[in-house]
Design an enzyme around this catalytic site. Structure first.
Site, short mmCIF file in Angstrom:
data_model
loop_
_atom_site.label_atom_id
_atom_site.label_comp_id
_atom_site.label_asym_id
_atom_site.label_seq_id
_atom_site.Cartn_x
_atom_site.Cartn_y
_atom_site.Cartn_z
CD GLU A 1 -2.73 -1.51 0.17
OE1 GLU A 1 -2.82 -0.72 -0.69
OE2 GLU A 1 -3.63 -2.38 0.34
CG HIS B 1 -4.34 0.16 5.76
ND1 HIS B 1 -5.76 0.45 5.76
CD2 HIS B 1 -4.22 -1.08 5.38
CE1 HIS B 1 -6.25 -0.79 5.17
NE2 HIS B 1 -5.29 -1.63 5.25
CG HIS C 1 -7.44 -4.71 7.97
ND1 HIS C 1 -6.86 -6.07 7.46
CD2 HIS C 1 -7.23 -3.98 6.86
CE1 HIS C 1 -6.17 -5.79 6.51
NE2 HIS C 1 -6.39 -4.50 6.12
CD GLU D 1 -14.68 13.82 25.29
OE1 GLU D 1 -14.32 12.53 25.83
OE2 GLU D 1 -14.16 14.98 25.92
CG HIS E 1 -9.39 -3.00 2.91
ND1 HIS E 1 -8.62 -3.55 1.36
CD2 HIS E 1 -8.43 -3.10 3.67
CE1 HIS E 1 -7.37 -3.68 1.91
NE2 HIS E 1 -7.10 -3.60 3.28
P1 13P Z 1 1.02 -5.43 3.22
O1 13P Z 1 1.25 -6.70 3.83
O2 13P Z 1 1.50 -5.15 1.87
O3 13P Z 1 1.38 -4.14 4.02
O4 13P Z 1 -0.60 -5.56 3.02
C1 13P Z 1 -1.36 -5.37 4.19
C2 13P Z 1 -2.71 -4.83 3.81
O5 13P Z 1 -3.32 -4.58 4.89
C3 13P Z 1 -3.24 -4.67 2.73
O6 13P Z 1 -4.40 -3.57 2.67
ZN ZN Z 2 -5.47 -3.48 4.24
#
Ligand code: 13P
Ligand code: ZN
Length: 270
Positions: free
Chosen positions: A116, A139, A141, A169, A210
């Site tokens: 990413e 980033h 999940h 808040e 995602h």
């Molecule tokens: P990477 O292992 O390439 O960082 O990918 C993980 C991920 O969350 C892809 O969206």
């Molecule tokens: Zn991801």
């Protein structure tokens, strides 16, 4: 040269990835972080003339030429960063042509930065234009936020409003709201461009079905932003199927935003 394992930025990467893993936001290799570093600071630990190898970026990041980032490796597990940072992290400098990254440290097993990387670098470019102090793009999940994606419409305004209504808040922590992208293929320039486009307006961007991107001036601020969004999503998921007896009204939202003097999205208030 000082020992890089003692560097504040390296400890922050280790602690943050470990925290994120324990919170269940980063299963397997899920998630990635990039952190813009100060050249002088890195120079205390590394010979900046010594390039281990060059890694093609796959797009042009001229705006970031000369800038140095510490970035999680692709395919690497957040749970393993703390015990072996030199394999799971890398420090790279963007070359003058903007197309290549110079590896200064890390990715010891021959690895490379996250898939990413386009979304990260393009988001840094977008955020630095709005806020020259921006340093971190993250980033992950988060479970409840991801669950909410399956039961809530994916639209900036209504998604933001639902989150704001879940904790008093929230509007203070993310007065600029949350941008939402539809499901897209990840790991390419197109999702990078779409993310960066949202980052012009928002510090939080949901990747539909995602995960989420957050940006901020330091690790705490960025982590706290995602933590607050995820908390709100958790309350949403705990209550979405129950009759709503009480609610934080739009009048309440305006009252708290004005009391805390935050520049909130007026067009997101009814
Ligand atoms: P990477 O292992 O390439 O960082 O990918 C993980 C991920 O969350 C892809 O969206
Ligand atoms: Zn991801």
């Amino acid at each position: 040269m000082e020992n890089i394992l003692q560097a504040k930025f390296l400890k922050e990467m280790c602690q943050t990835t470990a925290n994120m893993y324990r919170l269940g936001w980063d299963e397997r290799n899920g998630g990635n972080i990039s952190y813009l570093l100060d050249e002088k600071e890195v120079g205390k630990y590394l010979d900046l003339e010594k390039v281990i190898r060059e890694i093609p970026i796959g797009f042009e990041a001229k705006e970031l030429a000369g800038k140095i980032f510490i970035v999680t490796g692709t395919g690497k597990y957040f749970k393993n960063v703390e015990s072996d940072p030199e394999t799971n992290l890398g420090i790279v400098r963007i070359k003058a042509d903007g197309k290549t990254a110079e590896l200064l440290w890390g990715y010891k097993d021959g690895g490379r930065f996250t898939s990413e990387f386009p979304a990260h670098m393009m988001s840094h470019i977008a955020r630095l234009k709005v806020d020259p102090d921006n340093r971190v793009v993250m980033h992950c999940h988060p479970t409840n936020l991801l669950a909410m994606n399956f039961v809530h419409e994916l639209d900036d305004r209504s998604f933001t409003r639902s989150l704001w209504q879940m904790c008093t808040e929230c509007i203070v922590v993310f007065p600029d709201g949350v941008g939402v992208l539809p499901w897209m293929l990840c790991g390419n320039n197109a999702i990078g461009e779409a993310t960066a486009n949202k980052m012009k307006e928002y510090r939080v961007v949901v990747w539909g079905l995602h995960g989420v991107y957050g940006a901020g001036k330091d690790m705490d601020e960025t982590f706290g932003l995602i933590e607050t969004v995820e908390k709100a999503a958790e309350i949403y998921m705990l209550t979405a199927h129950l009759p709503r007896v009480n609610t934080i009204t739009d009048e309440n939202l305006v009252t708290i935003a004005e009391a805390f003097k935050v520049n909130y999205r007026k067009d997101f208030i009814d």
